[in-house]
Scaffold this active site. Structure first.
Site, mmCIF file in Angstrom:
data_model
loop_
_atom_site.group_PDB
_atom_site.id
_atom_site.type_symbol
_atom_site.label_atom_id
_atom_site.label_comp_id
_atom_site.label_asym_id
_atom_site.label_seq_id
_atom_site.Cartn_x
_atom_site.Cartn_y
_atom_site.Cartn_z
ATOM 1 N N CYS A 122 0.890 -1.165 0.000
ATOM 2 C CA CYS A 122 0.000 0.000 0.000
ATOM 3 C C CYS A 122 0.922 1.207 0.000
ATOM 4 O O CYS A 122 1.535 1.508 1.024
ATOM 5 C CB CYS A 122 -0.908 0.005 1.225
ATOM 6 N N CYS A 125 -0.622 4.339 2.309
ATOM 7 C CA CYS A 125 -0.585 4.225 3.779
ATOM 8 C C CYS A 125 -0.018 2.847 4.093
ATOM 9 O O CYS A 125 1.117 2.590 3.718
ATOM 10 C CB CYS A 125 -1.936 4.523 4.415
ATOM 11 N N SER A 126 -0.780 1.980 4.735
ATOM 12 C CA SER A 126 -0.250 0.641 5.004
ATOM 13 C C SER A 126 -1.389 -0.370 5.053
ATOM 14 O O SER A 126 -1.424 -1.223 5.936
ATOM 15 C CB SER A 126 0.519 0.619 6.322
ATOM 16 N N CYS A 127 -2.327 -0.280 4.100
ATOM 17 C CA CYS A 127 -3.484 -1.166 4.095
ATOM 18 C C CYS A 127 -3.034 -2.630 4.035
ATOM 19 O O CYS A 127 -2.083 -2.956 3.319
ATOM 20 C CB CYS A 127 -4.379 -0.852 2.906
#
Lengths: 218, 228
Positions: A122, A125-127
């Site tokens: 991602c 962000c950090s999905c």
């Protein structure tokens, strides 16, 4: 006090046209103290229940983690009918196993083959598919992984000890929406006849992100 | 045009440091507290997922670049509480024990499992038919929010104004560009779009490699709509 709070609630309009104010600047800069300060004020106002925080932490520390995804993968390796159903209707099959939830509401399963290797990032962000893999590791959230995986996935894979043949295409899934991706790695050789439980022990977290291979059987 | 969070494909970062599954879930106690406080505060219902993502993105470039992951979460949470009118900066300094009108919404420990299991699906029913078909060539637009200058969007800059191929239709989903700014959910069809590395980058590692992004219909133009 409650009066001024009521007034504030009446003004619950998001600020759309300007960057937000940065209230965090009034809090201690040391991060552990910053968390403590927010937790304290929210608790004193009755806005959070400290016991609920303990419960959330316990959930992600002890209950939800890559063992969930590993079971899905092992079952797919073990049973062709399950595998076909999983690929046709991933969310239906995953929900049936009880692995639905926050950050895993819309999941697709992408299958590695000799021709195509899938890898998930991602960049914005950090999905990450929490109900299947838990909370993402530091490297998944790092600037280096987010920045480089789309432009030089093979160089990033090499840092994980993964080398792919030139004939294998790399397909990088940048999870920009609420779709979450679980990589279905190729079943290791020499695992014929193994039980689902034993197969699950070979499935590493990284193999389900696409930055690793499953373990070989002992 | 962009913000620091939109870092896909940038140059200059060092190696990725794998943990091979050895790292604890929360490396520090405060990491777990930061995650839990953020989730619990979210359940007060004063913002949605897109608003909270945008709050993290709105950290100043200096803060965004220097804060660790959970520092971003906790700092953006403070900003959200203030900007959405839940607490003032002074409330945060004073931390006075007075009941808050939203206290009845606080997530209780007995409800945690149910709240986490319920999740927050973002698919919605729409009456419009999908504009694009699987296999169709499309072109991404400029990676900017079209409602709000500097607003939230989920089209990364590295993938803007590029040709790609629709590989899946994901139904209609809440549009973050609208939902992050209190402008409503405005659901749109969502597609997985494959972009070839050789079309994205001057020096692709391998010409056949591809990146797949999930993109909303209004992020895309049909190939025929693109002026030659």
């Amino acid at each position: 006090m409650s009066q001024s709070n009521s007034k504030k609630l009446g003004e619950l309009m998001p600020h759309d046209h300007h960057d937000h104010d940065h209230a965090h600047a009034v809090l201690p800069s040391e991060p552990a103290l910053r968390v403590k300060a927010i937790e304290t004020v929210l608790t004193r106002k009755g806005l959070i229940d400290p016991a609920a925080l303990d419960e959330i932490i316990d959930t992600y520390q002890n209950k939800v983690g890559p063992q969930n995804g590993a079971l899905v993968v092992a079952k797919a390796w073990h049973d062709d009918t399950f595998r076909a159903a999983l690929l046709a209707d991933p969310m239906g099959v995953i929900a049936e196993l009880g692995f639905y939830g926050r950050q895993g509401e819309h999941v697709d399963v992408v299958e590695n083959t000799p021709d195509t290797h899938n890898m998930v990032v991602c960049t914005l962000c950090s999905c990450y598919p929490w109900p299947l893999l838990g909370i993402p590791p530091s490297w998944y959230k790092s600037d280096a992984y987010r920045a480089r995986s789309v432009r030089e996935p093979r160089a990033v894979l090499a840092e994980f000890g993964v080398t792919l043949p030139e004939t294998t295409k790399v397909r990088v899934w940048d999870s920009t929406a609420e779709m979450r991706y679980l990589v279905l790695p190729m079943r290791p050789k020499g695992t014929e006849g193994m039980t689902v439980q034993d197969l699950a022990k070979l499935v590493t977290r990284d193999s389900m992100i696409g930055t690793g291979f499953p373990k070989d059987p002992a | 045009m962009s913000r620091l969070h939109d870092m896909g494909a940038r140059f200059g970062d060092g190696p990725v440091v794998p943990d091979f599954g050895q790292e604890p879930v929360f490396k520090e106690d405060w990491h777990g507290r930061a995650l839990a406080v953020t989730l619990a505060a979210g359940s007060l219902g004063q913002w949605n997922l897109d608003v909270s993502r945008h709050a993290r993105e709105c950290l100043s470039p200096v803060d965004y670049g220097s804060f660790s992951y959970y520092e971003k979460w906790i700092s953006a949470l403070a900003d959200l509480l203030a900007n959405q009118g839940v607490l003032t900066s002074q409330d945060m300094i004073d931390a006075v024990a007075t009941p808050h009108p939203l206290a009845h919404r606080a997530m209780r420990s007995e409800n945690v499992a149910a709240v986490l299991a319920a999740g927050g699906p973002t698919d919605r029913k729409v009456t419009s038919k999908p504009k694009f078909q699987i296999g169709e060539t499309v072109c991404t637009k400029r990676a900017e929010n079209r409602f709000v200058s500097g607003g939230h969007t989920r089209l990364p800059q590295y993938a803007e104004r590029s040709f790609g191929t629709i590989v899946a239709h994901r139904g209609a989903h809440v549009l973050p560009d609208s939902n992050a700014h209190g402008l409503g959910e405005a659901p749109e069809h969502l597609y997985s779009v494959a972009l070839l590395a050789k079309d994205l980058f001057e020096h692709p590692e391998h010409p056949e490699d591809e990146v797949i992004l999930d993109l909303w219909e209004s992020y895309l133009k049909g190939a025929d709509d693109v002026k030659a």
